[in-house]
Design a protein around this motif. Sequence first.
Motif, short mmCIF file in Angstrom:
data_model
loop_
_atom_site.label_atom_id
_atom_site.label_comp_id
_atom_site.label_asym_id
_atom_site.label_seq_id
_atom_site.Cartn_x
_atom_site.Cartn_y
_atom_site.Cartn_z
N GLY A 67 0.78 -1.23 0.00
CA GLY A 67 0.00 0.00 0.00
C GLY A 67 0.81 1.28 0.00
N LYS A 68 1.79 1.38 -0.89
CA LYS A 68 2.50 2.64 -1.07
C LYS A 68 1.64 3.59 -1.90
N GLN A 69 2.09 4.83 -1.97
CA GLN A 69 1.30 5.88 -2.62
C GLN A 69 0.89 5.52 -4.04
N PHE A 70 1.84 5.15 -4.88
CA PHE A 70 1.52 4.95 -6.29
C PHE A 70 0.83 3.61 -6.54
N GLU A 71 1.03 2.64 -5.65
CA GLU A 71 0.27 1.41 -5.74
C GLU A 71 -1.22 1.70 -5.50
N LEU A 72 -1.49 2.51 -4.48
CA LEU A 72 -2.88 2.85 -4.16
C LEU A 72 -3.50 3.70 -5.27
N ILE A 73 -2.72 4.60 -5.84
CA ILE A 73 -3.23 5.41 -6.96
C ILE A 73 -3.55 4.50 -8.15
N ALA A 74 -2.70 3.51 -8.40
CA ALA A 74 -2.96 2.58 -9.50
C ALA A 74 -4.29 1.86 -9.30
N ILE A 75 -4.59 1.46 -8.06
CA ILE A 75 -5.87 0.80 -7.78
C ILE A 75 -7.02 1.76 -8.02
N ARG A 76 -6.88 2.98 -7.53
CA ARG A 76 -7.97 3.96 -7.70
C ARG A 76 -8.24 4.22 -9.18
N GLU A 77 -7.18 4.42 -9.94
CA GLU A 77 -7.36 4.73 -11.36
C GLU A 77 -7.83 3.51 -12.16
N SER A 78 -7.67 2.33 -11.59
CA SER A 78 -8.11 1.10 -12.26
C SER A 78 -9.38 0.54 -11.65
#
Length: 311
Positions: free
Chosen positions: A8-19
């Motif tokens: 759950g790092k920043q860009f991992e979480l952003i990737a989930i949100r955007e996907s």
Amino acid sequence: MYYPYFRGKQFELIAIRESAHVLAQSKFCPIIEPVKETLSGLHKTLAEVCEAHGKAIVIVNPLHGDHSEDGKEITDLLAENYLEKRGVSAGILLRENMTSADALACYQKHLAHQPMFIHAGFTEARALAELLGDNLLSTRHAFVEAHCGKLYRRHYDGCFRILIRDGFRKRKNADHPPLEDFSDLHITYPDEGMNGFGDFLTVGDDFSEGGGPAYAVAIHLTFIEPKKDDAMCIYHFVSTTRDTPTDPAGKFGQALEKFVSKYKSGTSNLYDTSAVQELQELHRKGHFPGLGVVKKLSMKHHIETIAAYLS
């Protein structure tokens, strides 16, 4: 069917949100191991997943990061905000230092959140199966393949089971070959007696708090290879400059040039995902968005590639 495993790092979480919509529409279910002390990004991500009518599994006892000693704040977040949201489940990470009694206690504590066991180094598979007793066949299990052989997994025959394989070979960016195999699990998971499959995307299972200096910049993009019975392979587009930690923007430009050249050749087999389109736009503009964004785009491309292939 597909259970991508995210730290759950920043860009991992952003990737989930955007996907989130792709994940939901494809019935994919991300597994998230929270590693940062603040849970605001996780909360925002789960809200996006729920809004898209998707599913997610949140590990309540992480091995890595700021909650490795105590996952109470994660449990509290689920209890206070997601008790009525059936799409959000608890993940119980079964680690080397856990006993079967510890595992059962954690399972019972999180029963309201439809828990899933994630087996990753646990050594008491038979004892836990016996403790679960009549409830065994109603439980759900994810096995990290590197830690769980077939004899281990047999204790949970008849349960809902997924197999997680790390297809990404961790090495210095400069040492990546241009092309290599990634995984065939998206095709072969039924042959393994599994209900689904997972991976660690294009990041890999190895965890580090932060990256070191970028002597080389790499763009990792997966694709389906028809010549290998639709197995998944991965391109590593690596910068030409590899002997200095300076100028990450220039190195990204070199890696991006290699990607664009291969993609425009018409022989790449890369799907035309939103990430591929964004990378082409970055090339057109000559813009470096930062290494975190590059990693995010690589993960999004991976998700969209699997979704497109399985659709």
